[in-house]
Design an enzyme around this catalytic site. Structure first.
Site, PDB file in Angstrom:
ATOM      1  N   ASP A   1      -9.076 -14.933 -18.318  1.00  0.00           N
ATOM      2  CA  ASP A   1     -10.310 -14.594 -17.613  1.00  0.00           C
ATOM      3  C   ASP A   1     -11.015 -13.435 -18.321  1.00  0.00           C
ATOM      4  O   ASP A   1     -10.372 -12.465 -18.729  1.00  0.00           O
ATOM      5  CB  ASP A   1      -9.985 -14.208 -16.165  1.00  0.00           C
ATOM      6  CG  ASP A   1     -11.238 -14.097 -15.318  1.00  0.00           C
ATOM      7  OD1 ASP A   1     -12.229 -14.787 -15.621  1.00  0.00           O
ATOM      8  OD2 ASP A   1     -11.214 -13.320 -14.345  1.00  0.00           O
TER       9      ASP A   1
ATOM     10  N   HIS B   1      -8.424  -7.818 -11.291  1.00  0.00           N
ATOM     11  CA  HIS B   1      -7.631  -8.760 -10.507  1.00  0.00           C
ATOM     12  C   HIS B   1      -6.674  -7.988  -9.608  1.00  0.00           C
ATOM     13  O   HIS B   1      -5.939  -7.122 -10.086  1.00  0.00           O
ATOM     14  CB  HIS B   1      -6.818  -9.669 -11.428  1.00  0.00           C
ATOM     15  CG  HIS B   1      -7.671 -10.555 -12.283  1.00  0.00           C
ATOM     16  ND1 HIS B   1      -7.188 -11.169 -13.411  1.00  0.00           N
ATOM     17  CD2 HIS B   1      -8.970 -10.929 -12.160  1.00  0.00           C
ATOM     18  CE1 HIS B   1      -8.160 -11.894 -13.960  1.00  0.00           C
ATOM     19  NE2 HIS B   1      -9.260 -11.762 -13.217  1.00  0.00           N
TER      20      HIS B   1
ATOM     21  N   SER C   1      -7.104  -6.826 -15.894  1.00  0.00           N
ATOM     22  CA  SER C   1      -6.098  -7.407 -15.002  1.00  0.00           C
ATOM     23  C   SER C   1      -4.840  -6.555 -15.095  1.00  0.00           C
ATOM     24  O   SER C   1      -4.907  -5.358 -14.821  1.00  0.00           O
ATOM     25  CB  SER C   1      -5.852  -8.872 -15.383  1.00  0.00           C
ATOM     26  OG  SER C   1      -5.007  -9.503 -14.446  1.00  0.00           O
TER      27      SER C   1
END
Length: 202
Positions: free
Chosen positions: A145, A52, A25
């Site tokens: 995540d 992401h 991310s």
């Protein structure tokens, strides 16, 4: 004390890695730019990446990395057969799953961990398909995540690696993975790059 290359060799011993799943991310693009250009042109595994990206924006990741790598690079397509030696990125605003027949599927289900695409979904589905043949790598990021996905890979017998949180741009994501289930290796990016290049010798 064993050096990093010796430790990686020991962990790789007896494994047959068929595919690589990577998640990241915040700071993930820079991290990938440090590890993926080391892939040899004859790299024989598919590499599946979920990063992401801000919702609603068209991802330029495939174009950016195609200029850096000797391998084919593309966005994963729905029902597309996974081809060895190809780097796939999840398209923005779609969840990406790996199906047991060796293809991808895309979906617009609600975000997981506030993310779509979600690393957890991709890694867990890839673990179901490749089992002990999967290498999972979780990079820098600011949320949780990927921790459950990396744990799923480990529980399926796959090999798991977290970026060293001390060198990550944001250490939350690898820290959560380490807390949830200790990965096989915790490595700086330079050693993750070495690990990927060593796969062709296993």
């Amino acid at each position: 004390m064993m050096d990093a290359r010796a430790v990686i060799t020991r962990v790789l011993q007896g494994r047959h890695i068929e595919a690589v799943a990577i998640g990241g991310s915040a700071g993930g693009v820079n991290a990938l730019l440090q590890i993926l250009p080391g892939l040899p042109p004859n790299f024989s595994r598919p590499v599946i990446v979920v990063l992401h990206v801000q919702g609603g924006r068209q991802s330029q990741l495939a174009e950016v990395f195609q200029r850096q790598l000797p391998l084919p690079v593309c966005e994963a397509g729905d029902k597309e057969t996974i081809v060895p030696g190809t780097l796939y990125f999840a398209p923005s605003d779609y969840h990406l799953s790996v199906e047991t027949d060796g293809s991808f599927s895309l979906s617009c289900e609600p975000p997981v961990n506030f993310a779509r695409p979600a690393i957890d979904l991709m890694m867990a589905s890839a673990a179901d398909t490749y089992g002990a043949g999967l290498l999972g790598i979780l990079l820098t990021g600011a949320n949780h995540d990927g921790a459950a996905g990396l744990a799923a890979i480990g529980e399926a017998g796959g090999m798991t690696v977290a970026q060293n949180p001390d060198e990550a741009m944001v250490g939350t994501m690898p820290e959560e993975a380490i807390r949830l289930r200790m990965p096989d290796l915790i490595l700086p990016l330079a050693d993750i790059r070495s690990l990927l290049s060593m796969l062709e010798n296993t």
